[in-house]
Design an enzyme around this catalytic site. Structure first.
Site, PDB file in Angstrom:
ATOM      1  N   HIS A 169     -17.767  27.508  13.124  1.00 40.19           N
ATOM      2  CA  HIS A 169     -19.041  26.988  12.585  1.00 40.19           C
ATOM      3  C   HIS A 169     -19.558  25.832  13.432  1.00 40.19           C
ATOM      4  O   HIS A 169     -20.399  25.073  12.979  1.00 40.19           O
ATOM      5  CB  HIS A 169     -18.847  26.566  11.134  1.00 40.19           C
ATOM      6  N   LYS A 212      -5.176   8.174  14.657  1.00 41.85           N
ATOM      7  CA  LYS A 212      -4.165   7.395  15.365  1.00 41.85           C
ATOM      8  C   LYS A 212      -4.508   7.306  16.852  1.00 41.85           C
ATOM      9  O   LYS A 212      -4.387   6.252  17.471  1.00 41.85           O
ATOM     10  CB  LYS A 212      -2.775   8.031  15.197  1.00 41.85           C
ATOM     11  N   GLU A 250      -7.641   4.997  17.451  1.00 39.62           N
ATOM     12  CA  GLU A 250      -7.485   3.554  17.256  1.00 39.62           C
ATOM     13  C   GLU A 250      -6.484   2.945  18.222  1.00 39.62           C
ATOM     14  O   GLU A 250      -6.554   1.744  18.498  1.00 39.62           O
ATOM     15  CB  GLU A 250      -7.141   3.217  15.804  1.00 39.62           C
ATOM     16  N   GLU A 282      -5.587  12.606  10.474  1.00 44.43           N
ATOM     17  CA  GLU A 282      -4.776  11.413  10.679  1.00 44.43           C
ATOM     18  C   GLU A 282      -4.298  11.317  12.134  1.00 44.43           C
ATOM     19  O   GLU A 282      -4.300  10.236  12.736  1.00 44.43           O
ATOM     20  CB  GLU A 282      -3.589  11.425   9.688  1.00 44.43           C
ATOM     21  N   LYS A 288      -5.537  -5.631  10.417  1.00 44.49           N
ATOM     22  CA  LYS A 288      -4.954  -4.993   9.253  1.00 44.49           C
ATOM     23  C   LYS A 288      -5.565  -5.639   8.019  1.00 44.49           C
ATOM     24  O   LYS A 288      -5.922  -6.809   8.047  1.00 44.49           O
ATOM     25  CB  LYS A 288      -3.440  -5.210   9.270  1.00 44.49           C
ATOM     26  N   CYS A 339      -8.141 -11.888   9.005  1.00 43.40           N
ATOM     27  CA  CYS A 339      -7.877 -13.320   9.118  1.00 43.40           C
ATOM     28  C   CYS A 339      -6.566 -13.658   8.411  1.00 43.40           C
ATOM     29  O   CYS A 339      -6.325 -13.209   7.295  1.00 43.40           O
ATOM     30  CB  CYS A 339      -8.973 -14.192   8.531  1.00 43.40           C
ATOM     31  N   ARG A 375      -3.298  -9.663  11.212  1.00 44.85           N
ATOM     32  CA  ARG A 375      -4.478  -9.666  10.334  1.00 44.85           C
ATOM     33  C   ARG A 375      -5.766  -9.962  11.090  1.00 44.85           C
ATOM     34  O   ARG A 375      -6.854  -9.833  10.544  1.00 44.85           O
ATOM     35  CB  ARG A 375      -4.298 -10.703   9.217  1.00 44.85           C
ATOM     36  N   TRP A 429     -10.336 -12.805  12.552  1.00 41.84           N
ATOM     37  CA  TRP A 429     -11.055 -11.561  12.865  1.00 41.84           C
ATOM     38  C   TRP A 429     -12.516 -11.885  12.591  1.00 41.84           C
ATOM     39  O   TRP A 429     -12.912 -12.104  11.447  1.00 41.84           O
ATOM     40  CB  TRP A 429     -10.560 -10.426  11.964  1.00 41.84           C
ATOM     41  N   ASN A 432     -11.049 -17.216   5.102  1.00 48.25           N
ATOM     42  CA  ASN A 432     -11.065 -15.767   5.278  1.00 48.25           C
ATOM     43  C   ASN A 432     -12.134 -15.238   4.329  1.00 48.25           C
ATOM     44  O   ASN A 432     -12.179 -15.639   3.177  1.00 48.25           O
ATOM     45  CB  ASN A 432      -9.691 -15.195   4.904  1.00 48.25           C
ATOM     46  N   GLY A 433     -12.986 -14.329   4.817  1.00 47.93           N
ATOM     47  CA  GLY A 433     -14.000 -13.758   3.934  1.00 47.93           C
ATOM     48  C   GLY A 433     -15.397 -14.056   4.436  1.00 47.93           C
ATOM     49  O   GLY A 433     -15.591 -14.441   5.596  1.00 47.93           O
TER      50      GLY A 433
HETATM   51  C1  F6R Z   1      -5.299   3.221  10.253  1.00 52.94           C
HETATM   52  C2  F6R Z   1      -5.244   2.223   9.220  1.00 52.94           C
HETATM   53  C3  F6R Z   1      -6.449   2.015   8.385  1.00 52.94           C
HETATM   54  C4  F6R Z   1      -6.064   1.741   6.922  1.00 52.94           C
HETATM   55  C5  F6R Z   1      -7.311   1.420   6.087  1.00 52.94           C
HETATM   56  C6  F6R Z   1      -6.967   1.210   4.638  1.00 52.94           C
HETATM   57  O1  F6R Z   1      -4.081   3.336  10.935  1.00 52.94           O
HETATM   58  O2  F6R Z   1      -4.256   1.553   9.054  1.00 52.94           O
HETATM   59  O3  F6R Z   1      -7.322   3.087   8.478  1.00 52.94           O
HETATM   60  O4  F6R Z   1      -5.411   2.858   6.425  1.00 52.94           O
HETATM   61  O5  F6R Z   1      -7.930   0.276   6.598  1.00 52.94           O
HETATM   62  O6  F6R Z   1      -6.081   0.153   4.466  1.00 52.94           O
HETATM   63  P1  F6R Z   1      -5.266  -0.042   3.126  1.00 52.94           P
HETATM   64  O7  F6R Z   1      -4.352   1.120   2.981  1.00 52.94           O
HETATM   65  O8  F6R Z   1      -4.532  -1.326   3.315  1.00 52.94           O
HETATM   66  O9  F6R Z   1      -6.273  -0.101   2.014  1.00 52.94           O
END
Ligand code: F6R
Length: 614
Positions: free
Chosen positions: A507, A488, A491, A484, A609, A2, A27, A75, A101-102
């Protein structure tokens, strides 16, 4: 999670607020809304879907002129992402609007109380409860600031609330508990935002707020109090990046721009880390060398991509310092009763500095008297503020939801921490540390080499349109890189992807291999013969079972050629630093494949994010 904007000044608030929302849309992008103080009441509009829907609506039917406004991009937590649940929410009489937000945890109880008193609530959200409670207060003659303090004292959970009262149009009042909120300090105008991107176009002067604080902004100034009304002060700071950093700057996607910015970001994160005598220095660390010398165990906590940076850190810290390191998902850590002592260093890695799981985990650690060090990219955020020390990464704002330059700069910070501990504890000689620092200084150029060859990876990605599953294999520091790479792809392209430690294949995972399955293999540098050769065996095993192998191997490694259906070359770098170059083709692959599939890589579905709720 949010995005929130507030404005009081002399400009037209609709424009300022909607522009702020555009910069905060990363966000959350389920719905968006804006509310303005107008003529003793509130004028508003809100729309489900991306911000563009709201922008279109207010373009077609502009809201009345006003110089005081608030806005929200959502969000969803409580209630589906539709028009009704979108923010702002209004009080019973429609004179007061709130964005939030929250999660208000005791909202069901508060809602029942309001309904028993005859209030009709229109949405399924927890936010609307706050709007009714606040309006009830101001209708009884309480000023909005006092009303906010009173209402916040009744709320449980994590929240940022921003409210405006149509009958008191010269102020916007906000509050925060465990949820982000910063103040932008202008000339004759002031701003509120979930982060500084909301107002960076107007001012780079910001005020950091503490926990459980209420802030009132007017044209003339800013007043901060605790929830109990006690006067308080925020911490003023200057934002060291400007508007261009928060713009796409000619790129089609923020993510693409951020991938290409990585050489610069890595260089910035390394800048100024050595003193005149060549010794490593970490200025913002705030932990004394004496405290660091006493550390006998390190626990790294983080989520998602930051967790994978932590996994790489374990290899580096243990190798250079011989201090045992555990790496744990923040969401698991606090619920398992971890063993912590005053000589345990907890390292919290977070790009945003606001991730709820990580924040709660560091609080848990501090209660147990462990020292907490944050590795963070966001100045003024909660995690570094609540830690004993911090190493800031200098990636600049990361706006694409998928972390890229944030991750690379986290790796840099982890290497610096490892080397600093080695220096303080004397587990490595100064010249060895200096040698690694020199190698780190060369990394921006190496990353640039990988980026310059991106067309090969892009073409490869486009060949994989229609692929339903991809596996990633790595060993040692290449294993977290495999994880990682898989994250990527999941997502961004919404494709099934999994990362494995190559040694684990036999295994179980090898059963997944079938004809034509793409397997991306991160081959360790040849200097580590055992690792390299074992990886080669793993590659041969999957290839013998029909997998299509896409190998990332260093320049000059000819041994891999017979086993690679596709070969992506990496610059020659030491094994522990290889993640800095090896992850880049994986980012490019996911980004290109997802965009070729028509996906929005800056705002992938269901994600946001900065995950500020648990
Ligand atoms: C993936 C991604 C998320 C963040 C995770 C932690 O591309 O961006 O997996 O890495 O939500 O976020 P932070 O680093 O902001 O605590």
């Amino acid at each position: 999670m949010c995005g929130i904007v507030g404005y009081v000044g002399s400009k037209q608030a609709q424009g300022v607020v909607v522009e702020g929302l555009r910069r905060l849309e990363y966000r959350g992008y389920d719905s968006a809304g804006v509310a303005l103080a107008h003529d003793g009441t509130v004028a508003w509009n809100k729309r489900a879907g991306k911000l563009a829907n709201l922008e279109k609506a207010v373009e077609e039917t502009p809201l009345p002129e006003s110089t005081t406004g608030i806005g929200h991009t959502r969000w969803a937590t409580h209630g589906a992402p539709n028009d009704v649940n979108a923010h702002p929410h209004l009080g019973r009489a429609g004179r007061l609007a709130v964005v939030h937000n929250g999660i208000i945890e005791n909202f069901a109880q508060l809602r029942a109380e309001l309904e028993a008193a005859g209030h009709e609530l229109l949405s399924e959200t927890d936010t609307e409860v706050a709007a009714h409670l606040l309006e009830q207060e101001v209708a009884a003659g309480t000023d909005l600031t006092t009303a906010m303090q009173r209402v916040c004292r009744r709320l449980e959970g994590a929240f940022t609330l921003v409210a405006l009262d149509g009958q008191d149009p010269e102020r916007v009042v906000a509050a925060r508990r465990n949820s982000p909120l910063v103040v932008g300090l202008g000339e004759g105008e002031n701003f509120l935002g979930s982060d500084v991107a909301a107002f960076i176009e107007h001012t780079r002067e910001a005020l950091e707020l503490g926990q459980d604080q209420v802030v009132t902004i007017t044209r003339e100034g800013v007043e901060v109090t605790g929830f109990d009304g006690t006067p308080a002060e925020g911490v003023r700071y200057h934002v060291d990046w400007d508007l261009t950093a928060a713009e796409k700057d000619g790129h089609d996607w923020f993510m693409r721009k951020e991938i290409l910015e990585q050489p610069r970001a890595v260089a910035d994160s390394l800048l100024g880390r050595r003193d005149a005598s060549g010794l490593l220095q970490l200025d913002e660390m705030r932990l004394s060398d004496g405290e660091l010398r006493e550390i006998d165990k390190i626990i790294i906590i983080a989520a998602g991509t930051s967790f994978y940076a932590g996994m790489v850190a374990k290899y580096a810290i243990e190798h250079w310092t011989r201090v045992p390191v555990e790496v744990e998902l923040a969401s698991e850590f606090r619920y398992r009763d971890p063993i912590l002592t005053h000589s345990t260093l907890v390292v919290a890695i977070s790009q945003s500095g606001e991730t709820a799981d990580t924040l709660q985990a560091i609080r848990h650690a501090r209660v147990q008297r462990s020292k907490v060090l944050a590795i963070c990219n966001t100045n003024g955020s909660t995690i570094p503020r609540e830690s004993d020390g911090v190493i800031y990464t200098h990636a600049g704002p990361e706006i694409g939801v998928a972390s890229t330059k944030g991750y690379l700069t986290q790796l840099v910070a982890c290497y610096l921490l490892a080397l600093y501990l080695a220096q303080v504890k004397g587990t490595r000689f100064g010249d060895e540390i200096g040698e690694v620092l020199d190698q780190l200084d060369e990394m921006p150029a190496h990353i640039q080499t990988v980026l310059d060859a991106r067309e090969q990876v892009h073409a490869l990605a486009r060949q994989h349109l229609g692929t339903r599953s991809v596996l990633f294999l790595g060993r040692h520091a290449g294993y977290p890189v495999a994880l990682e790479g898989a994250l990527k792809l999941k997502e961004l392209a919404y494709i099934h992807a999994e990362g494995f430690a190559a040694g684990e294949l036999k295994h179980g995972p090898i059963a997944l291999i079938e004809e034509g399955l793409p397997v991306l293999c991160i081959v360790p540098p040849r200097g580590r013969d055992q690792l390299h050769d074992k990886m080669l065996s793993g590659i041969q095993e999957v290839r013998a079972r029909g997998a299509r192998t896409i190998c990332l191997a260093e320049e000059g490694d000819d041994s891999i050629e017979p086993y690679a259906d596709e070969l992506i070359r990496l610059p020659r770098v030491p094994v522990l630093l290889q993640p800095l170059v090896a992850v880049v083709p994986l980012q490019l692959f996911a980004c290109e494949l997802a965009t070729a599939m028509g996906h929005d890589v800056d705002q992938p579905r269901n994600l946001a994010k900065s995950v500020t709720v648990e």
